[in-house]
Scaffold this motif. Structure first.
Motif, PDB file in Angstrom:
ATOM      1  N   SER A   1       8.643   4.470  -5.467  1.00 48.53           N
ATOM      2  CA  SER A   1       8.913   5.661  -6.485  1.00 48.53           C
ATOM      3  C   SER A   1       9.660   6.164  -4.582  1.00 48.53           C
ATOM      4  N   LYS A   2      10.891   7.083  -5.066  1.00 48.29           N
ATOM      5  CA  LYS A   2      11.816   6.833  -4.071  1.00 48.29           C
ATOM      6  C   LYS A   2      11.583   8.400  -3.067  1.00 48.29           C
ATOM      7  N   GLY A   3      10.419   9.526  -3.203  1.00 47.34           N
ATOM      8  CA  GLY A   3       9.526   9.885  -2.727  1.00 47.34           C
ATOM      9  C   GLY A   3       8.535   9.664  -1.840  1.00 47.34           C
ATOM     10  N   ASP A   4       8.577   8.563  -1.589  1.00 47.03           N
ATOM     11  CA  ASP A   4       6.591   8.143  -0.537  1.00 47.03           C
ATOM     12  C   ASP A   4       7.708   6.903   0.006  1.00 47.03           C
ATOM     13  N   ILE A   5       6.246   6.897   1.310  1.00 43.68           N
ATOM     14  CA  ILE A   5       6.586   5.768   2.198  1.00 43.68           C
ATOM     15  C   ILE A   5       5.200   4.632   1.332  1.00 43.68           C
ATOM     16  N   TYR A   6       5.764   3.161   1.586  1.00 41.86           N
ATOM     17  CA  TYR A   6       5.105   2.305   1.276  1.00 41.86           C
ATOM     18  C   TYR A   6       4.579   1.551   2.540  1.00 41.86           C
ATOM     19  N   LEU A   7       3.507   0.289   2.372  1.00 46.96           N
ATOM     20  CA  LEU A   7       3.403  -0.380   3.460  1.00 46.96           C
ATOM     21  C   LEU A   7       3.439  -1.620   2.817  1.00 46.96           C
TER      22      LEU A   7
ATOM     23  N   LEU B   1       0.683  -0.935  -0.233  1.00 43.48           N
ATOM     24  CA  LEU B   1      -0.226   0.277  -0.327  1.00 43.48           C
ATOM     25  C   LEU B   1       0.276   1.434   0.020  1.00 43.48           C
ATOM     26  N   PRO B   2       0.348   2.425  -0.940  1.00 40.18           N
ATOM     27  CA  PRO B   2       1.396   3.742  -0.809  1.00 40.18           C
ATOM     28  C   PRO B   2       0.316   4.516  -0.055  1.00 40.18           C
ATOM     29  N   LEU B   3       1.238   4.608   0.858  1.00 38.69           N
ATOM     30  CA  LEU B   3       0.840   5.361   2.560  1.00 38.69           C
ATOM     31  C   LEU B   3       0.623   6.336   1.961  1.00 38.69           C
ATOM     32  N   THR B   4       1.824   7.431   1.641  1.00 35.70           N
ATOM     33  CA  THR B   4       2.187   8.659   0.903  1.00 35.70           C
ATOM     34  C   THR B   4       0.574   9.199   0.059  1.00 35.70           C
ATOM     35  N   LYS B   5      -0.227   7.729  -0.013  1.00 32.71           N
ATOM     36  CA  LYS B   5      -1.818   7.707  -1.465  1.00 32.71           C
ATOM     37  C   LYS B   5      -2.849   8.328  -0.316  1.00 32.71           C
TER      38      LYS B   5
END
Length: 1126
Positions: free
Chosen positions: A1008-1014, A984-988
Motif C-alpha cells: 500500500s502506498k501509505g505504508d513502509i515495508y521491510l 513485513l509491513p513495518l507500519t503494522k
C-alpha cells in the motif's frame, strides 16, 4: 505435511452465517433464479458437488459464535419469495429425494470458515492446516448449523472478499498474528488412514444431523463420523488460466455489474494490509500484533487497479471452483470498515486464477508456528517430520539427531527403487554437522573412551549409536547398519536389563542420544601425530584500489581489536590460534612479528613464480605475546603503502604462500584474503577478462560458471591435503572472475564475501560485521565426513563446499557452523517397513584448540510400501534446498535452459505421480497437490527465476557465480528466505511488543502506498517507503520532514528517540542476528530507480527477466502434469 492436524471448521464462503437473523439469502437481486444452468463448479469455496466433506480427525469442537444474536427458532420458516439457502451450488442437484423435500445437513465439522470472520482477502489462502494442536479456540460448531438449510437447488453468491459477516468478536485469533479464518481447508489425515478420496458420488451427507434451524450447541460430533471419508490431504486447484480444452466458453463468473451493496470479488490492490490477514477481532480479544488493516485510513480508491480476478477459489475438498457473485445485504467486517467497491464496477474478466485461492507460503508458515511452535520437538520417534525451519521450537534429543543438524526431503522413504523412481522424489539429507544451537539446548556431549577409542562395528566401521542391538547378555552387539556381530570390548561391557537395554543406557550419550562427540585417538590423526593448534593468516591486498578506498586502513584498525576474539574452547583463558600477516600487490610482503622484536620486520618475495616463505620463526605468533609488535605493524601498513601507484595484483601466489607457511608450521589453518581486482600481473594463476554477456542463453553460457584454468583446482587439492582453508573477501569495481577465484575457497570449505563498488561510508558496517563473525565463528579444521546408511540405500551424491578424492569421503580443510553438506541417497536393495532406514554422519575434525574429535549424528527414517506415505512425510523446504543445489551444479555442464526444463519436469513428475496414485479420481481440470508439497510450485518458481537460472540484464556474471557458490552450502532456513524473501509491513508493527509484524506475500499488489515495508532475503534488507506515507512516520523513522528528503544513500537508519524508530531498528537487529551474513540495508522509495531492484524480490509477480508469476507458473505446472497423465 503431517498427521493429526486439526480441522478448522466454519461455514464455507458460500454459506449463510448461523445466528444472524435478517440475512436471508435471496438470489441475485432478491429474485429466485429459476433456470440457472447446471454448473460443474461448487460455490465459492463451498463444497464441490459430489465431493464428500472432511471431518476433523480429532479434537473438541469450537465454541458457538459470541455474537448476541439468538439462533433462529427451530423450524423457522423463510419469508415467502426467498428460496431456502442451499449448501449446494447453482443447479447442483443431489441424488435421491429433492433437497427441498428432505433438507439434510452436513456435519458441521466440514465447514472451513468461522463465523464472524471475513473470508481472507489476499494473502491467506485459507488453506493451510499444520500439525499438532488445534488452533486457539477449537470448541466450535454449535450454532453453525443452526441457520442452514439445504433447500432449493439455487444458491446465492458468497460475500465479497474483504467483508465479513456479523460481529467480529467471534473470531478467535489462531496465533498472535492471524485470525483463525485463514486456515482450515485441507485437513491432512492421520497416518493410519488411507489417502482420502477427493470425491464421492454426488456428495450426499451420510450422517444426518438435526433438522435445519434446530440449534445443536450441545451436540458433540464423533471424531470420525462413520462412513465419512478422512479429510483430504491434498490441495486441488481448479483450472485455469488457459481456456478449457473443449473450446466451450465458461460461464462468466458474475452476471453483470454488482448490485449496490455488493462488492467486487477481489480485494483492492491498494490494500495490502487487507491482504495479510482477515480483519482482526477488536483489540480486546487480540493476542500479539494487529494482523489486519487499521480501522480507518485504508489508502487509495477502493476498486483495485487490476480488475479483481474471479479466480477459481479453493473448495473445501481441496479443489477450486468458480467464483460466484457477492452476497447482497452483508454488513462490513467490523464497524468502521469502508465498504470497498460499493459502487458498481465492471464484471471482472474470467479465467484467471485468483492469487488468494492458491497455496500461500505465509499461511503455511503461520499455521506451523501456531501449531508446532509451543511444544518441544522430541526426537525419540522414528521418521518424525520436524516443524518448519521458520518455526521457533525447542529440540529434545532422545536418540535422533536434531533437525538443526540434519533435515531430510522425506522422513518416510520408499521400500524399493522402483517406487522411488516412480515418485521422482529425491531422497536427500541436508547435513549441518557443526550447527549452532540456541542457548537453551545442550551441545553434544564429548565422550572419551581413552586409548582404545570409540567402539565401532568390525565390518562397516559404524560408530556405537542408540540403534545398535546388544545380544548374548551384553557381550556382543549386532550392527544396525550391516548386521555384523561384534564383540563388546571388556572395558565397555555392561549387563542388560529385562528389555534388552544396557543398564548404563542413560549414562552414555552414544547409547541414548542422536548427536554426540568422541575424543579421537592418535590413530585418527594425520601421520599418527596429534595436531597442533591451527593458525589464522591475514593477507591484505595493498594495491592502488585497496589503498584509495580506505579499505586497508579499515582492516588494520579492525584487526587490532578483533584479534582478541579468536575462537577458543569453552574453558580456555585465551585462544590457542596463532596469527600471521602478509600484504601483497604484484609482490608479497611477509612480516616478522616475534615478541622479542621492538619493531616488526618486513621481507619481500618478488619471485612469485616459485613461492616460498622467507621466515619461519616470528611469522605465526601468539597474539598476547606479540601484542605490541602486531599493533605497531597494523599502524604502519596503511602508511607504508599510502602513496602506492601499483594497480596490478597476483592471487594464486598469495594462497601458495599461506599454504607453505602452514606446511612449515605443521598445522592446519585459515587464510583470510582481502582482494580487490582481477589478477592480471605476470604470475601463476594469472587470469584474463573473459566476461561476455553475449554467451547468456547460448550453449556456451556454462563456461561463465567454470574456472578459466585448472590451476586453481590443483591448488585447492594441495590446500585440502594440508588443512588450509581459504576465506575470501572481495571488493571489486569491475569483473573479477569469481568463478575462478572462488574455486579454492569453495573446495576448501571456505566462505566468499563480496562487496561490489565498496565505499567506506555505506559498506563499512556490513564488511566489519561479516569479518568479525567470520573470525569468531566455530570452525573445525582438516575435516573428513562420511555418511553410512543401513542396508538398502547408500549415499551416492554430495553437494556443498568441499573436495572429494574418493566416492565416500567428503574432505574439507575447514568446516564452519554455517556450512551444510547435502547428500543424496539411492536404493541398492529393498528396504523393510519394520526396520526402517538409518543414517549416520561421522565428522572427524580438529577443534580450534587443536583437539582431534569425531562428531556423530544419527537419524532413523520410516520406510513405506504405499506412495501416499511418502507424500505425507515430505518436507518441501528441504526438497527445494536440494533441487536448487542440484540445478546450480547442473549449470556447470549443461545449458541453463536444459537445467530449468529438467527441474520443471521433475516436479511435474512428482506431482503427477501423486495425482495418479494417491489422489481420488477427479476432473482433469483440477490441480491436486499433496498437503505437504502444496508450496512446491511457488518455491520452485522462485528457484527458476533466481539470478543463476534466469538473470536480468543488470545481473553481472560475477554475481551469478557468487550466488551459485553461496547457495551450494546454504542450510534449509537460508534457502527458504533466499528464494522466498520475508516481507513485513513495518507500519503494522506493535511498538510495545517484541514480536514481528505478520509477514505478507511477496507481491506488488500487497503493498500500500501509505505504508513502509521491510523485505529480507539473507543478503539484503530493503526498506520500501510508499509515496503516501504519513509525514509523522517519515519524521520518526528517517528524521526528515518529507518523502522527497529521504536519502537513498543511508546504510543504517538514524538513531532517533521515538517508539517507531526503536521498534524498526530492533526488528532489523533481530533479523541480522538470525542470518549468517550481515545484510546490506537499502532504502527504496516508491517510484524511484531502485524500485526495480526491490521488485525483483517480489517473487510471486512476473519478473523483468521473463520469469513467470506464481499464478501463471501454477497453470503451467498443471499443463505439464496433465500432459504426463495423458
Amino acid at each position: 505435511m503431517s498427521v493429526n492436524q486439526q480441522a478448522h471448521t466454519g461455514p464455507p464462503y458460500g454459506q449463510p452465517q448461523p445466528g444472524y437473523q435478517g440475512y436471508q439469502q435471496p438470489a441475485y437481486g432478491g429474485q429466485p433464479l429459476p433456470a440457472v444452468p447446471q454448473s460443474q463448479y461448487g460455490a465459492y469455496n463451498g463444497p464441490m458437488p459430489g465431493y464428500q466433506q472432511p471431518v476433523p480427525p480429532q479434537g473438541s469442537l469450537r465454541a458457538p459464535p459470541t455474537s448476541g444474536a439468538p439462533p433462529p427458532a427451530s423450524g423457522a420458516s423463510l419469508p415467502s419469495g426467498h428460496l431456502a439457502y442451499s449448501q449446494f451450488g447453482h443447479g447442483d442437484v443431489q441424488n435421491g429425494i429433492p433437497a427441498s423435500a428432505a433438507p439434510m445437513q452436513r456435519p458441521p465439522a466440514s465447514q472451513p470458515f468461522l463465523p464472524g470472520s471475513a473470508p481472507t482477502p489476499v494473502s491467506q489462502t485459507s488453506t493451510f492446516q499444520q500439525y499438532g494442536h488445534p488452533p486457539a479456540s477449537v470448541q466450535q460448531l454449535s450454532n453453525h448449523m443452526a441457520g442452514m438449510t439445504i433447500g432449493s437447488t439455487t444458491a446465492s453468491a458468497p460475500p465479497p472478499a474483504g467483508l465479513g459477516y456479523g460481529p467480529p468478536t467471534s473470531v478467535p485469533p489462531v496465533s498472535g498474528s492471524f485470525s483463525a479464518t485463514g486456515s482450515g481447508l485441507y485437513t491432512p489425515y492421520t497416518a493410519s488412514q488411507g489417502p482420502p478420496p477427493t470425491s464421492v458420488s454426488q456428495g450426499l451427507p451420510l450422517a444426518q444431523p438435526p433438522f435445519p434451524g434446530q440449534p445443536i450447541s450441545t451436540q458433540r460430533l464423533p471424531t470420525q463420523v462413520p462412513g465419512f471419508a478422512p479429510p483430504p490431504s491434498s490441495t486441488g486447484i481448479g483450472l485455469s488460466s488457459y481456456p478449457p480444452t473443449t473450446g466451450a466458453p465458461r460461464p462468466p463468473t458474475m452476471p453483470g455489474p454488482p448490485l449496490p451493496g455488493q462488492t467486487l470479488a477481489g480485494p483492492p490492490a491498494s490494500q495490502p494490509n487487507h491482504v495479510s490477514s482477515p480483519p482482526p477481532p477488536p483489540p480486546s480479544t487480540m493476542a500479539g500484533p494487529h494482523p489486519g488493516p487499521p480501522m480507518s485510513g485504508l489508502h487509495g480508491p477502493p476498486p483495485p487497479t487490476h480488475p479483481p480476478q474471479p479466480g477459481y477459489q479453493m473448495q473445501q475438498n481441496g479443489s477450486f471452483g468458480q467464483v460466484r457473485g457477492p452476497q447482497p445485504n452483508y454488513g462490513g467486517a467490523y464497524p468502521g470498515t469502508p465498504n470497498y467497491g460499493s459502487q458498481p464496477g465492471p464484471p471482472p474478466p474470467p479465467k484467471r486464477l485468483d492469487p488468494d485461492s492458491i497455496p500461500s507460503p505465509i499461511q503455511v508458515i503461520e499455521d506451523d508456528r501456531s501449531n508446532r511452535g509451543s511444544e518441544p520437538f522430541v526426537t525419540g520417534v522414528r521418521g518424525q517430520v520436524p516443524p518448519l525451519v521458520t518455526t521457533n521450537f525447542l529440540v529434545k534429543d532422545q536418540g535422533n539427531a536434531s533437525p538443526r543438524y540434519i533435515r531430510c526431503t522425506s522422513y518416510n522413504i520408499p521400500c524399493t527403487s522402483d517406487m522411488a523412481k516412480q515418485s521422482q522424489v529425491p531422497l536427500a539429507a541436508v547435513i549441518k554437522p557443526l550447527a549452532t544451537l540456541p542457548p537453551e539446548e545442550t551441545l553434544p556431549y564429548l565422550v572419551d573412551h581413552g586409548e582404545s577409542g570409540p567402539v565401532r562395528c568390525n565390518r562397516c566401521k559404524a560408530y556405537m549409536c542408540p540403534f545398535m542391538q546388544f545380544i548374548e547378555g551384553g557381550r556382543r552387539f549386532q550392527c544396525c547398519f550391516c548386521s555384523c556381530v561384534t564383540e563388546v570390548p571388556p572395558h565397555y561391557f555392561q549387563h542388560l536389563d529385562h528389555t534388552g537395554k544396557r543398564v548404563d543406557f542413560y549414562d552414555r550419550p552414544e547409547l541414548s542420544l542422536g548427536s554426540y562427540e568422541f575424543l579421537a585417538t592418535v590413530d585418527y590423526c594425520k601421520n599418527n601425530k596429534f595436531p597442533t593448534p591451527p593458525a589464522f593468516i591475514f593477507m591484505i591486498d595493498v594495491s592502488y584500489n585497496a589503498m584509495k578506498s580506505g579499505l586497508v586502513r579499515l582492516i588494520c584498525e579492525e584487526l587490532k581489536s578483533l584479534l582478541d576474539y579468536l575462537p577458543r574452547e569453552g574453558n580456555m583463558e585465551e585462544s590457542a590460534i596463532r596469527v600471521g600477516f602478509v600484504t601483497y600487490n604484484k609482490v608479497l610482503h611477509f612480516y616478522n612479528v616475534k615478541s622479542s622484536l621492538a619493531q616488526p620486520q618486513m621481507m619481500v618475495v618478488s619471485d612469485v613464480a616459485d613461492m616460498f616463505v622467507p621466515l619461519l620463526d616470528g611469522f605465526l605468533v601468539n597474539v598476547n605475546e606479540s601484542r605490541t609488535v602486531i599493533a605497531s605493524l597494523l599502524d604502519q601498513i596503511p602508511e607504508m603503502f599510502a602513496d602506492t601507484r601499483e594497480t596490478e595484483t597476483v592471487f594464486a601466489p598469495v594462497i601458495q604462500a599461506g599454504l607453505e607457511a602452514l606446511k612449515a608450521a605443521e598445522c592446519a589453518g585459515k587464510l583470510f584474503i582481502f582482494h580487490t581486482s582481477l589478477p592480471i600481473a605476470e604470475a601463476p594463476g594469472k587470469l584474463k577478462n573473459r566476461d561476455d554477456k553475449k554467451l547468456i542463453n547460448t550453449d556456451k553460457e556454462k563456461t561463465l560458471f567454470q574456472p578459466q584454468t585448472s590451476f586453481y583446482n590443483n591448488l585447492a587439492k594441495d590446500c585440502v591435503a594440508q588443512g588450509c582453508c581459504v576465506d575470501l573477501f572481495l571488493f571489486p569495481n569491475q569483473y573479477l572472475d569469481v568463478a575462478t577465484l572462488g574455486v579454492v575457497t569453495y573446495q576448501t570449505g571456505g566462505s566468499i564475501y563480496k562487496y561490489a563498488y565498496f565505499q567506506l561510508e555505506t559498506d563499512q558496517d556490513r564488511f566489519l560485521n561479516d569479518l568479525r563473525r567470520d573470525v569468531q565463528k566455530e570452525v573445525g579444521f582438516d575435516a573428513v565426513m562420511r555418511v553410512r546408511t543401513s542396508t538398502g540405500i547408500r549415499a551416492t551424491d554430495f553437494f556443498g563446499a568441499f573436495y572429494m578424492s574418493n566416492t565416500t569421503d567428503v574432505e574439507m580443510a575447514g568446516l564452519d557452523c554455517d556450512k551444510t553438506i547435502t547428500v543424496e541417497f539411492k536404493h541398492d536393495d529393498k528396504l523393510s517397513e519394520d526396520s526402517g532406514a538409518l543414517l549416520q554422519c561421522a565428522l572427524l575434525y580438529t577443534s580450534c584448540a587443536g583437539q582431534r574429535r569425531l562428531r556423530i549424528h544419527n537419524l532413523s527414517l520410516n520406510c513405506c510400501t504405499q506412495l501416499a506415505d511418502l507424500y505425507r512425510n515430505c518436507e518441501t523446504d528441504t526438497l527445494i534446498n536440494y533441487l536448487a543445489k542440484y540445478a546450480y551444479r547442473g549449470v556447470l555442464s549443461s545449458p541453463v535452459k536444459t537445467v530449468r526444463d529438467a527441474l520443471i519436469n521433475q516436479c511435474a513428475q512428482i506431482l503427477a505421480c501423486y495425482r495418479k496414485n494417491c489422489a481420488s479420481p477427479s476432473s482433469a481440470g483440477q490441480l491436486i497437490l499433496p498437503e505437504c508439497m502444496k508450496l512446491l510450485p511457488v518455491y520452485l518458481n522462485c528457484v527458476l527465476k533466481s539470478d543463476v537460472l534466469q538473470p536480468g540484464p543488470e545481473v553481472t556474471t560475477d554475481d551469478r557465480a557468487y550466488i551459485r557458490q553461496l547457495v551450494t552450502s546454504m542450510d534449509v532456513a537460508e534457502t527458504n528466505v533466499f528464494f522466498y524473501p520475508r516481507l513485513l509491513p513495518l507500519t503494522k508493527a506493535d511498538v510495545d511488543s517484541d514480536s514481528l509484524p505478520a509477514a505478507i506475500r511477496n507481491s506488488e499488489e500487497r503493498l500500500s502506498k501509505g505504508d513502509i515495508y521491510l523485505l529480507e532475503n539473507g543478503l539484503n534488507i530493503f526498506v520500501w517507503v510508499g509515496v503516501n506515507v504519513q509525514q509523522g512516520l517519515i519524521q520518526n523513522l528517517f528524521g526528515v520532514s518529507s518523502f522527497s528528503q529521504i536519502s537513498n544513500a543511508l546504510s543504517t537508519l538514524p538513531v532517533l528517540e521515538n517508539p517507531f524508530s526503536k521498534k524498526v531498528r530492533s526488528i532489523i537487529d533481530m533479523l541480522q542476528v538470525q542470518r549468517s551474513r550481515y545484510m546490506k540495508l537499502i532504502i527504496v522509495k516508491q517510484e524511484d530507480k531502485l524500485e526495480m531492484l526491490f521488485k525483483h524480490f517480489l517473487v510471486e509477480d512476473k519478473s523483468l527477466s521473463g520469469g513467470a508469476s506464481y499464478v501463471d507458473f501454477l497453470c503451467h505446472m498443471h499443463k505439464e502434469i496433465r500432459q504426463l497423465l495423458s
